[in-house]
Enzyme design. Sequence first.
Site, PDB file in Angstrom:
ATOM      1  CG  ASP A  90      -1.814  -1.216   1.287  1.00 53.46           C
ATOM      2  OD1 ASP A  90      -2.240  -1.697   0.224  1.00 53.46           O
ATOM      3  OD2 ASP A  90      -2.066  -1.707   2.407  1.00 53.46           O
ATOM      4  CG  HIS A 117      -2.991  -5.285   3.172  1.00 52.17           C
ATOM      5  ND1 HIS A 117      -2.310  -4.383   2.383  1.00 52.17           N
ATOM      6  CD2 HIS A 117      -2.772  -6.504   2.612  1.00 52.17           C
ATOM      7  CE1 HIS A 117      -1.689  -5.023   1.408  1.00 52.17           C
ATOM      8  NE2 HIS A 117      -1.961  -6.319   1.512  1.00 52.17           N
TER       9      HIS A 117
END
Length: 344
Positions: free
Chosen positions: A181, A208
């Site tokens: 990310d 996530h």
Amino acid sequence: MRASMLRSIKSLTTSPSSHILRRGYASEAVPERKVTVLGAAGGIGQPLSLLMKLNPLVSNLALYDIANTPGVAADVSHINTRSEVVGYASDAELGKALEGADVVIIPAGVPRKPGMTRDDLFNINAGIVKGLCEAIAKHCPNALVNMISNPVNSTVPIAAEVFKKAGTYDPKRLFGVTTLDVVRAKTFYAGKAMVPVAEVNVPVVGGHAGITILPLFSQATPKANLSDEVITALTKRTQDGGTEVVEAKAGKGSATLSMAYAGAIFADACLKGLNGVPDVIECSFVQSTVTELPFFASRVRLGKNGVEEVLGLGPLSDFEKEGLEKLKPELKSSIEKGIKFAIQ
């Protein structure tokens, strides 16, 4: 951190190994470190194994999967870098793969395919993760565990409960790898801000998956005067980065290569922390008191025992404050789902 590892990889192709092993340690010897990859023959596992073979901090690389690992290990072992490589296959060899490990990286399980939800992933990967963590508790209870297997928002709580049941749980040693990310946020931000990507830093917090991923572009450096519309679009693209790749591969795979890269970056940070390198900071999904949720991704300072300090969120923009409140119910549900599975 990413630029550091890129320099390391470049040095591997241009310098004798006796030179690269001194990177960051002056004339001191680099400590012996064993890294075990669980799921090493898979789509993430193979490129991750390659990248860990290139890391001069690794002295012993153990590659485990239920099948096909001997071939992967033979291939990777021919690379002229420091670490010795051994492949292990089948449940009978899992213990040997784990014994003495300093860092265990878990990319095992199935990847996302078009149309597959994270619930679909959970139904397959939860049991795999639970079994592997039971083995970790038995054979290397003090290892730093880097969880890549999705859905990370649930698999990290599963691991925690397994370790608690075994009496080995140390919250400082369990990490959900959210580095991809951060990698995406840096790349996308650099493109819009027109700045060199190697100089960019963007903290990403939350979880996530989807809206639980919250990039804090208000804290991004170098600073850039981006419009609210651009920030909104960058946030959504970061959140949907995995889906973007799954759709682009049209059923042929998921974000295996970029995930392997991100996993290698985070493992490198863990190894540096273990070896006493100061001020190693990465974002990770860990046990946390930053919010009311028991697990949360934020910046973490790494050290000789894993987590040295979980850092706060810092000042948030109104858009980020809104995103934080929106993500909490979904993240809470995913955490609880993992805990419920582990204790049933």
